[in-house]
Scaffold this motif. Structure first.
Motif, PDB file in Angstrom:
ATOM      1  N   UNK A 109      27.564  38.753  30.048  1.00 60.76           N
ATOM      2  CA  UNK A 109      26.423  39.623  30.312  1.00 60.76           C
ATOM      3  C   UNK A 109      25.398  38.876  31.164  1.00 60.76           C
ATOM      4  N   UNK A 110      25.649  38.860  32.486  1.00 57.74           N
ATOM      5  CA  UNK A 110      24.782  38.169  33.433  1.00 57.74           C
ATOM      6  C   UNK A 110      24.539  39.053  34.644  1.00 57.74           C
ATOM      7  N   UNK A 111      23.469  38.765  35.363  1.00 58.91           N
ATOM      8  CA  UNK A 111      23.181  39.487  36.601  1.00 58.91           C
ATOM      9  C   UNK A 111      24.331  39.357  37.593  1.00 58.91           C
ATOM     10  N   UNK A 112      24.873  38.156  37.744  1.00 63.69           N
ATOM     11  CA  UNK A 112      25.974  37.930  38.678  1.00 63.69           C
ATOM     12  C   UNK A 112      27.178  38.793  38.330  1.00 63.69           C
ATOM     13  N   UNK A 113      27.548  38.786  37.045  1.00 60.32           N
ATOM     14  CA  UNK A 113      28.728  39.534  36.629  1.00 60.32           C
ATOM     15  C   UNK A 113      28.509  41.032  36.774  1.00 60.32           C
ATOM     16  N   UNK A 114      27.313  41.512  36.472  1.00 58.00           N
ATOM     17  CA  UNK A 114      27.050  42.945  36.554  1.00 58.00           C
ATOM     18  C   UNK A 114      26.983  43.422  37.997  1.00 58.00           C
ATOM     19  N   UNK A 115      26.471  42.581  38.892  1.00 60.69           N
ATOM     20  CA  UNK A 115      26.527  42.927  40.311  1.00 60.69           C
ATOM     21  C   UNK A 115      27.974  42.948  40.792  1.00 60.69           C
ATOM     22  N   UNK A 116      28.779  42.004  40.300  1.00 64.04           N
ATOM     23  CA  UNK A 116      30.214  42.024  40.613  1.00 64.04           C
ATOM     24  C   UNK A 116      30.861  43.302  40.093  1.00 64.04           C
ATOM     25  N   UNK A 117      30.477  43.713  38.871  1.00 59.95           N
ATOM     26  CA  UNK A 117      30.999  44.966  38.312  1.00 59.95           C
ATOM     27  C   UNK A 117      30.701  46.134  39.245  1.00 59.95           C
ATOM     28  N   UNK A 118      29.473  46.160  39.759  1.00 58.70           N
ATOM     29  CA  UNK A 118      29.081  47.264  40.634  1.00 58.70           C
ATOM     30  C   UNK A 118      29.869  47.239  41.936  1.00 58.70           C
ATOM     31  N   UNK A 119      30.079  46.069  42.498  1.00 57.34           N
ATOM     32  CA  UNK A 119      30.908  45.973  43.707  1.00 57.34           C
ATOM     33  C   UNK A 119      32.309  46.514  43.414  1.00 57.34           C
ATOM     34  N   UNK A 120      32.864  46.150  42.269  1.00 54.18           N
ATOM     35  CA  UNK A 120      34.194  46.655  41.898  1.00 54.18           C
ATOM     36  C   UNK A 120      34.166  48.170  41.704  1.00 54.18           C
ATOM     37  N   UNK A 121      33.082  48.688  41.130  1.00 50.59           N
ATOM     38  CA  UNK A 121      32.968  50.131  40.953  1.00 50.59           C
ATOM     39  C   UNK A 121      32.913  50.846  42.297  1.00 50.59           C
ATOM     40  N   UNK A 122      32.143  50.311  43.236  1.00 50.28           N
ATOM     41  CA  UNK A 122      32.087  50.924  44.569  1.00 50.28           C
ATOM     42  C   UNK A 122      33.472  50.934  45.199  1.00 50.28           C
ATOM     43  N   UNK A 123      34.196  49.823  45.086  1.00 51.81           N
ATOM     44  CA  UNK A 123      35.552  49.755  45.648  1.00 51.81           C
ATOM     45  C   UNK A 123      36.446  50.800  45.012  1.00 51.81           C
TER      46      UNK A 123
END
Length: 377
Positions: free
Chosen positions: A138-152
């Motif tokens: 549960x980190x900013x880095x991981x959640x931004x990565x999650x969002x990039x994966x969601x956009x993809x």
């Protein structure tokens, strides 16, 4: 509650008041659960039926998808797959929007395919995957990565090149992070009551509260606010000081304009076709889990350093917002370079413009954002 935990909760902008009010509401609901839940269960199917999307090009999906190794819940809803895609990045952290979006979102779905996402650490994602799995990264880095994966995933699923990102409050932290990593995937960015810099936000909030207390001649407020000076000060902010500031933000309509509470927003999930009682509890639990874990990242946030973006930038701001005061955003927008940049004001809103002025919010999305999203190749 341990002092450190209380401080973390208080510093999470609107999350402190969300937990205090909605948590109490859920506790009361639990005490009267059989009767209350029976009533909600009667109404939810009616809302679900009214909001069904039945056209030949419609999309209506609710499912868990894997992002960053964790099953996370999303909904995809739209009347026509040919419409631009809009991803709502909710605030908090931990303030899941999926269950609270039904009062306004159906209108959006005639013009956009709307993606709601319960981020790791809250809502349906927290309920179904469990606390240990949600907390592990549960980190900013991981959640931004999650969002990039969601956009993809959305680009592949719906066959689009670009999406509109709409970030609310904390959602702008990871929303902007993701947009800067993949600007070629962003047709337009919409910030709603954005958190850009925590220290600057608290300073502007405090000055706005003092000004409003003076304007009203509110001796009680002035005494309490002056007693916490200097605010926010340097270093860690004492919980007692933050609690005073948040008290007057709410009382002065700085979360919901003209209101001393925001129950209409907090309680909306009770009638959501997508949320059960356990999902609603997981919003409150999500705030308690997410805010302490993410507070160090929040303290380091400073998107006001961004000087240029390659996509259109819209800021949808509530004129009465004391939760994330607009002065911080206006100054940043004045120096930002972008293909198009625009501030859209909501004169009768504070921090919750989609809920407070749903008609005007939809009109502005359609008139301002949709043409840009549709035009970009």
């Amino acid at each position: 509650m341990r002092p450190a935990s209380a401080l973390a909760l208080a510093l999470a902008l609107a999350v402190a008041v969300t937990l205090a009010i909605d948590g109490g509401a859920h506790a009361a609901a639990a005490a009267a659960a059989p009767a209350a839940e029976a009533a909600y269960a009667t109404v939810r199917p009616m809302i679900a039926e009214q909001q069904r999307l039945l056209g030949p090009q419609a999309v209506e999906v609710s499912e868990a998808v894997e992002l960053g190794g964790l099953k996370q819940w999303i909904t995809l809803r739209g009347a026509d797959r040919a419409n631009p895609v809009l991803i709502y990045v909710h605030g908090g952290p931990g303030a899941a929007e999926m269950g609270r979006s039904w009062p306004y979102q159906r209108g959006w779905e005639d013009f956009f395919t709307v993606v709601q996402w319960d981020q790791r650490g809250t809502g349906k994602t927290l309920r179904h995957a469990g606390e240990a799995a949600n907390k592990s990264a549960l980190t900013r880095q991981r959640m931004a990565d999650d969002l990039v994966e969601l956009i993809a995933l959305v680009r592949q699923r719906l066959g689009v090149q670009r999406v509109v990102l709409l970030g609310h409050s904390w959602g702008n932290v990871i929303g902007m992070d993701a947009a800067l990593r993949k600007p070629e995937w962003v047709s337009a960015y919409v910030g709603v009551g954005p958190l850009l810099n925590l220290q600057a936000n608290e300073q502007a909030q405090y000055q706005a509260l003092l000004a409003e207390a003076h304007r009203r001649g509110d001796a009680t407020a002035l005494a309490e606010l002056e007693a916490i000076a200097p605010y926010p000060g340097e270093g860690e902010i004492p919980f007692a000081k933050v609690n005073v500031a948040r008290k007057w933000v709410m009382a002065y309509g700085g979360l919901a304009a003209y209101r001393s509470d925001a129950n209409f927003y907090f309680r909306a999930a009770r009638l959501s076709p997508y949320y059960e009682f356990e999902d609603r509890l997981a919003i409150d639990q999500g705030g308690q889990l997410s805010v302490p874990a993410l507070l160090p990242d929040m303290r380091r946030v400073d998107h006001t350093r961004i000087r240029e973006v390659s996509f259109p930038m819209f800021m949808f701001l509530g004129r009465h917002d004391l939760t994330t005061p607009s002065a911080v955003i206006e100054a940043w927008m004045a120096q930002l370079k972008a293909p198009l940049k625009r501030i859209v004001w909501f004169e009768h809103s504070a921090h919750l413009a989609p809920h407070e002025e749903p008609g005007r919010f939809l009109v502005q999305l359609v008139e301002q954002v949709r043409p840009v999203a549709a035009e970009r190749p």
